[in-house]
Write a protein that holds these residues in place. Structure first.
Motif, PDB file in Angstrom:
ATOM      1  N   VAL A 168       0.812  -1.218   0.000  1.00 14.63           N
ATOM      2  CA  VAL A 168       0.000   0.000   0.000  1.00 14.63           C
ATOM      3  C   VAL A 168       0.848   1.272   0.000  1.00 14.63           C
ATOM      4  O   VAL A 168       0.369   2.355   0.308  1.00 14.63           O
ATOM      5  N   GLY A 169       2.126   1.150  -0.332  1.00 14.47           N
ATOM      6  CA  GLY A 169       2.992   2.322  -0.419  1.00 14.47           C
ATOM      7  C   GLY A 169       3.407   2.896   0.920  1.00 14.47           C
ATOM      8  O   GLY A 169       3.852   4.044   0.989  1.00 14.47           O
ATOM      9  N   GLY A 170       3.296   2.104   1.977  1.00 14.88           N
ATOM     10  CA  GLY A 170       3.605   2.623   3.307  1.00 14.88           C
ATOM     11  C   GLY A 170       5.077   2.664   3.647  1.00 14.88           C
ATOM     12  O   GLY A 170       5.472   3.384   4.567  1.00 14.88           O
ATOM     13  N   SER A 171       5.914   1.924   2.927  1.00 17.05           N
ATOM     14  CA  SER A 171       7.318   1.794   3.317  1.00 17.05           C
ATOM     15  C   SER A 171       8.286   2.537   2.411  1.00 17.05           C
ATOM     16  O   SER A 171       9.495   2.409   2.567  1.00 17.05           O
ATOM     17  N   ALA A 526      -2.004   4.291  -0.133  1.00 19.49           N
ATOM     18  CA  ALA A 526      -3.082   3.854  -1.015  1.00 19.49           C
ATOM     19  C   ALA A 526      -4.465   4.045  -0.404  1.00 19.49           C
ATOM     20  O   ALA A 526      -5.424   4.377  -1.105  1.00 19.49           O
ATOM     21  N   LYS A 527      -4.591   3.842   0.897  1.00 22.31           N
ATOM     22  CA  LYS A 527      -5.921   3.828   1.504  1.00 22.31           C
ATOM     23  C   LYS A 527      -6.151   4.942   2.519  1.00 22.31           C
ATOM     24  O   LYS A 527      -7.195   4.979   3.163  1.00 22.31           O
ATOM     25  N   LYS A 528      -5.182   5.834   2.649  1.00 26.81           N
ATOM     26  CA  LYS A 528      -5.309   6.894   3.655  1.00 26.81           C
ATOM     27  C   LYS A 528      -6.628   7.656   3.524  1.00 26.81           C
ATOM     28  O   LYS A 528      -7.361   7.831   4.504  1.00 26.81           O
ATOM     29  N   LYS A 544      -5.969  10.490  15.303  1.00 31.34           N
ATOM     30  CA  LYS A 544      -5.163  11.678  15.032  1.00 31.34           C
ATOM     31  C   LYS A 544      -4.640  12.294  16.329  1.00 31.34           C
ATOM     32  O   LYS A 544      -3.525  12.845  16.363  1.00 31.34           O
ATOM     33  N   GLN A 545      -5.415  12.193  17.389  1.00 33.45           N
ATOM     34  CA  GLN A 545      -4.956  12.697  18.683  1.00 33.45           C
ATOM     35  C   GLN A 545      -3.776  11.877  19.201  1.00 33.45           C
ATOM     36  O   GLN A 545      -2.817  12.423  19.758  1.00 33.45           O
ATOM     37  N   ILE A 546      -3.830  10.564  18.984  1.00 28.94           N
ATOM     38  CA  ILE A 546      -2.707   9.710  19.387  1.00 28.94           C
ATOM     39  C   ILE A 546      -1.470  10.048  18.566  1.00 28.94           C
ATOM     40  O   ILE A 546      -0.361  10.153  19.094  1.00 28.94           O
ATOM     41  N   LYS A 547      -1.651  10.220  17.266  1.00 26.56           N
ATOM     42  CA  LYS A 547      -0.542  10.623  16.396  1.00 26.56           C
ATOM     43  C   LYS A 547       0.065  11.943  16.877  1.00 26.56           C
ATOM     44  O   LYS A 547       1.293  12.095  16.973  1.00 26.56           O
ATOM     45  N   GLY A 548      -0.773  12.903  17.210  1.00 24.73           N
ATOM     46  CA  GLY A 548      -0.298  14.195  17.673  1.00 24.73           C
ATOM     47  C   GLY A 548       0.427  14.126  19.005  1.00 24.73           C
ATOM     48  O   GLY A 548       1.356  14.897  19.262  1.00 24.73           O
ATOM     49  N   TYR A 561      -1.442   6.960   6.118  1.00 23.81           N
ATOM     50  CA  TYR A 561      -2.143   6.380   7.271  1.00 23.81           C
ATOM     51  C   TYR A 561      -3.431   7.136   7.596  1.00 23.81           C
ATOM     52  O   TYR A 561      -4.504   6.719   7.232  1.00 23.81           O
ATOM     53  N   ILE A 562      -3.325   8.246   8.345  1.00 26.12           N
ATOM     54  CA  ILE A 562      -4.527   9.016   8.699  1.00 26.12           C
ATOM     55  C   ILE A 562      -4.279  10.506   8.417  1.00 26.12           C
ATOM     56  O   ILE A 562      -3.161  10.946   8.287  1.00 26.12           O
TER      57      ILE A 562
END
Length: 562
Positions: A168-171, A526-528, A544-548, A561-562
């Motif tokens: 999915v193009g993540g790496s 790909a799926k974000k 998104k809060q966890i990411k932040g 991702y998100i």
């Protein structure tokens, strides 16, 4: 009633097929699955132990692929991120050294480093390609910590990369993000042969770990077609599912602990070896499936089960998807505690494997659907008898049209090659649009049929050998035991018209049936933008809060991702 004498001719045909596999394995143009299927005495896998097995040469890559940033012009580089300078490179050299084995520098000499950088910039499907000019290869958690702290302080974006076998193009980078390769952190650190607890670095190749365990009577609870290249850290980061999930469950259940590094260099020391540890939040679960967006996993502690003493495989053909569902119900009832895999393949996928390899098929005639059933237990005679009885039963009931049983390790692996070889066969025929989804079992294959009809209606499908339309086949296969479908649209070339026909149609179809747009491959790039088809606004907001919280500057694997 079907009985063993009736199965014997089929077994003889399979024996001839295994012999043919052995003869054809020496052909240089044959797929690597031929070598695997023909070789005796090892664990089954389509891949070799060499990394990056499906990479075209850099010259071919450059000729065939556009940059991700060109193909997706709506994605813009974040201006907050700094651009690399020779001073940045000099700092990283002071941390890691000057050797090309620890640092690939395209900042100070882009032309000389171009070919070395290309495999880190590109995914094996030839769909995504970035612009990185710097690859860093740390050898310890301390070095990872120093690198990330410096990047965080200097607003340098980072893409963690394991075996780069993702779908999915993540790496791979989108723009000029630094690639943090885990290739050098590949050691197995300890193993408890009583509890079955394995501790290893994140860059350890999955197949290496499984072979290490096999020598000690244990098995890694995850099995993938790309096991010869993928890293266990990457497996955790994408929450990979694979072929053993039906028997051993997901990584959320088997992982006991992790060590990880946050973007600011903080080391998360949660490398527990205990199955029970009910003290506070189970923070390791946040990193499993996070795709490197909140930190980099550096070490893993995982519970490994005892290796089954006996494995048996049946391969059979069915006349409808309804018959496949009935066979699965029968398998759960009759095989129960020894059932370890139940895989579904349609005729289209098997025809592609046959076309690419030229191998003789396991069954005399073709069928709309095929299933592969594997059992794993402690008593070979008991398990073989049970599987044989199951196959006779489903044939007697008219559920299965034809079937065969493997009689030895070579035949077992030859049968598995027809399932594990699909991905590589698709890759040999051109580009592939891949959708890894979960759908309620009763409706799972309907998505393939509806997608095929939609592509044909758009005038994009032509399955002839010399066809000119972009799509050559729409096929489906997957883990029926997990309701996990792999929908694949095989193309002669990537064409934006195909993508417009497929998206968001596929995701809307799944959302209407309360399915998941990603079963085991992750979201990546790909799926974000489609996560809303599987997650509510409230859930996305919490993510998104966890990411932040963990990555307030957003340097970890951006644009995904998100």
């Amino acid at each position: 009633m079907a009985c063993r004498p009736q199965l014997t001719p089929v077994l003889r045909r399979l024996a001839r097929t295994a012999s043919e596999l052995s003869r054809q394995a020496s052909r240089p143009q044959a797929l690597s699955l031929a070598r695997t299927a023909a070789a005796a005495g090892g664990s089954r896998s389509l891949s070799s132990s060499q990394p990056r097995p499906f990479q075209p040469t850099p010259a071919r890559r450059k000729a065939e692929d556009d940059f991700t940033s060109t193909k997706y012009p709506g994605i813009k580089r974040d201006d907050r991120f700094a651009r690399l300078t020779p001073d940045h490179v000099a700092h990283f050299r002071s941390l890691l050294g000057d050797s090309n084995s620890v640092l690939i520098d395209g900042v100070t000499d882009a032309e000389a480093a171009a070919d070395d950088l290309e495999p880190f910039n590109s995914d094996w499907m030839r769909k995504y390609r970035g612009h990185t000019q710097l690859v860093l290869k740390p050898a310890s958690t301390a070095e990872v910590s120093q690198i990330l702290k410096y990047c965080n302080d200097n607003m340098l974006a980072v893409v963690p990369q394991g075996g780069n076998t993702g779908l999915v193009g993540g790496s791979v980078p989108v723009f000029d993000e630094i690639v943090l390769s885990m290739n050098r952190m590949s050691q197995i650190l300890e193993f408890d042969d009583v509890s079955g607890t394995l501790v290893a670095e994140a860059g350890c190749i999955l197949e290496v770990a499984d072979q290490y365990l096999a020598a000690r009577g244990y098995i890694f609870p995850l099995d993938l077609g790309a096991k010869g290249s993928c890293h266990i850290g990457g497996n955790l980061s994408t929450n990979a599912g694979g072929l053993r999930l039906l028997r051993y469950g997901s990584l959320h259940g088997t992982v006991l602990g992790i060590e990880a590094v946050l973007p600011d260099g903080t080391v998360v020391d949660d490398l527990s070896r205990l199955r029970k540890n009910n003290t506070g939040y189970d923070l390791k679960q946040l990193f499993i499936g996070a795709e490197g967006t909140i930190g980099v996993i550096t070490k893993v502690s995982i519970q490994c089960p005892q290796r089954p003493a006996a494995q048996n495989v049946a391969f059979f053909g069915l006349e409808s998807y309804e018959h496949a569902q009935r066979a699965f119900r029968e398998a759960k009832g009759q095989l129960s505690e020894i059932l370890s895999a139940f895989e579904l393949m349609d005729e289209g996928s098997q025809a592609l494997v046959h076309r690419v390899t030229g191998f003789k098929r396991p069954l005399e005639s073709t069928h709309p659907f095929y299933c592969l059933v594997e059992t794993s237990g402690s008593n070979a005679d008991h398990d073989s008898e049970k599987l044989s009885t199951f196959l006779e039963s489903v044939m007697d009931k008219g559920i299965v049209a034809d079937g065969t049983l493997a009689q030895d390790e070579t035949q077992l692996r030859a049968l598995w090659a027809w399932r594990e070889g699909i991905t590589e066969a698709l890759g040999h025929l051109g580009g592939v649009f891949k959708y890894d989804v979960s759908i309620p079992l009763a409706q799972m294959y309907q998505l393939v049929e509806d997608t095929r009809a939609r592509v044909a209606e758009a005038g994009l499908l032509d399955d002839s050998a010399d066809g000119t339309h972009p799509v050559r086949a729409v096929v489906g296969y997957g883990h029926m035991g997990d309701s996990n479908l792999h929908l694949n649209i095989s193309t002669r070339r990537f064409d934006p018209r195909v993508e417009k026909v497929l998206e968001p149609f596929v995701y809307e179809w799944i959302a209407k049936r309360q399915g998941s747009i990603s079963a085991e491959h992750g979201l990546g790039l790909a799926k974000k933008k489609y996560i809303g088809y599987s997650r509510s606004e409230g859930m996305v907001r919490l993510m998104k809060q966890i990411k932040g919280l963990y990555d307030p500057k957003g340097i970890m694997n951006p644009y995904k991702y998100i």
